[in-house]
Design an enzyme around this catalytic site. Structure first.
Site, mmCIF file in Angstrom:
data_model
loop_
_atom_site.group_PDB
_atom_site.id
_atom_site.type_symbol
_atom_site.label_atom_id
_atom_site.label_comp_id
_atom_site.label_asym_id
_atom_site.label_seq_id
_atom_site.Cartn_x
_atom_site.Cartn_y
_atom_site.Cartn_z
ATOM 1 N N PHE A 176 0.947 -1.491 0.279
ATOM 2 C CA PHE A 176 0.310 -0.817 0.069
ATOM 3 C C PHE A 176 0.819 0.677 -0.151
ATOM 4 O O PHE A 176 1.874 1.101 -0.087
ATOM 5 C CB PHE A 176 -1.263 -0.091 1.061
ATOM 6 C CG PHE A 176 0.086 -0.440 2.605
ATOM 7 C CD1 PHE A 176 -0.148 0.809 2.887
ATOM 8 C CD2 PHE A 176 0.058 -1.092 2.951
ATOM 9 C CE1 PHE A 176 0.777 1.401 4.621
ATOM 10 C CE2 PHE A 176 1.004 -1.307 4.001
ATOM 11 C CZ PHE A 176 0.754 0.613 4.997
ATOM 12 N N CYS A 177 0.274 2.431 -0.118
ATOM 13 C CA CYS A 177 0.968 3.517 -0.322
ATOM 14 C C CYS A 177 -0.433 4.808 -0.273
ATOM 15 O O CYS A 177 -1.469 4.346 0.687
ATOM 16 C CB CYS A 177 2.057 3.761 -0.988
ATOM 17 S SG CYS A 177 0.616 3.533 -3.042
ATOM 18 N N THR A 178 0.144 6.360 -0.365
ATOM 19 C CA THR A 178 -0.652 7.267 0.267
ATOM 20 C C THR A 178 -1.824 6.828 -0.854
ATOM 21 O O THR A 178 -3.102 7.314 -0.184
ATOM 22 C CB THR A 178 0.232 9.027 0.512
ATOM 23 O OG1 THR A 178 0.878 8.489 0.600
ATOM 24 C CG2 THR A 178 -0.484 9.327 0.520
#
Length: 334
Positions: A176-178
């Site tokens: 996951f990331c922003t």
């Protein structure tokens, strides 16, 4: 007070003539008074911008009418103040820099997981959960039981994978990331490396915070964002962190009470790392900022993103120089 709409957007799409989009896009943004930065490359578009609701709607409509830029992925949040000082459209080699040639999310990518299904996936004991963001982002918030690769830039992520992940041993990997864009590339990279079951959070952390109720959430802390808000809480409102204008690290109120903290000059994270020359420059910049405030003017030079961009350009120049030297060594010309 009219709320400022903050729009994070991206799309991987083949844009062979992306240079020609820059001028009309910049003109449109300036006319609509949209501030922030958009990146254009042959692989697509990426960035975060802000403006009033009408301006953001106009920008999204304009993009939707451009060949290949329809149905763009975007997420909205809100702020009481404009989080950007300038309007920029930049031409880049990549819209998110991994530095590995041949990684194309348009050809191969991991399995998208909706926010409503994310908790079930990451609660599976057979799933390895990896945060693809930088260490300073992870420090202020991440998902429960997520692994922190402790990277300073996204360029370091491939080396982390090489040293720590094994397609034979790690059968299921979730990342996951922003906002989702780094996961597009990181999952594409893992698929290229032979990992079979690779998942990523569709829409990123911001979409998860928007759609999942706080009482059901597995998110812990706040989410770092690349604008003057520094971080947002679970309600997507400005969080408790400020940012050191010298090193861009997020800082708490407790850290601001430290003797090492001098507004605009240093903080506990960087006080022992900055040179005397840098300190003098930061002191002068802060003086100019205070003068501008006294005159009720905006001091553009106080934008921390300007410092960040200068550092990025310097790092990129050094990398290119090192690559040229290595090439010369390999060919025996030095």
């Amino acid at each position: 007070m009219t709320k400022v709409v903050v729009c994070a957007l991206y799309k991987f799409v083949s844009l062979p003539h992306f240079e020609s989009i820059r001028a009309p896009l910049l003109a449109m943004m300036e006319q609509a008074e949209v501030k922030g930065t958009l990146l254009l490359a042959s692989e697509g578009i990426n960035g975060t911008v802000a403006g009033n609701q009408e301006a953001i709607e106009a920008l999204l409509a304009w993009l939707n009418n451009q060949n290949g830029l329809d149905n763009i992925v975007y997420k909205l949040s809100f702020d009481d103040e404009m989080p950007f000082y300038r309007t920029k459209v930049k031409l880049k080699n990549e819209i998110v820099t991994m530095g590995v040639e041949g990684i194309d999310p348009l050809k191969v990518v991991g399995t998208y997981v909706k926010p409503k299904d994310w908790n079930a996936l990451i609660s599976d004991p057979d799933v390895i959960l990896v945060d693809t963001r930088n260490d300073y982002e992870v420090q202020i918030g991440t998902f429960k039981n997520a692994i922190n690769p402790v990277t300073e830039t996204f360029r370091e992520f491939p080396e982390y994978v090489k040293q720590n992940l094994d397609p034979v041993k790690h059968k299921k990997v979730a990342m996951f990331c922003t906002g989702g864009i780094r996961c597009e590339k990181s999952t594409a990279y893992l698929k290229e490396q032979g990992f079979e079951e690779v998942y990523h959070l569709e829409g990123g952390i911001l979409k998860y915070l928007e759609e999942v109720k706080q009482e059901e959430s597995l998110w812990e802390g706040e989410c770092f964002v690349f604008d003057n808000r520094v971080a947002v809480n679970h309600e997507l409102k400005k969080g408790q962190y400020d940012q050191c204008n010298a090193c861009r690290m997020p800082i708490t109120e407790a850290e601001k009470r430290s003797p090492a903290y001098v507004q605009g000059v240093s903080c506990p994270h960087c006080v022992d790392k900055i040179s005397d020359e840098q300190r003098k420059r930061f002191v002068e910049r802060e003086r100019q900022v205070n003068l501008a405030k006294a005159r009720n003017e905006a001091h553009i030079g106080s934008d921390v993103n300007q410092v960040i961009e200068a550092r990025r350009e310097k790092k990129e120049a050094l990398r290119k120089l090192a690559a040229q030297k290595n090439k010369l060594k390999q060919t025996g010309t030095v």
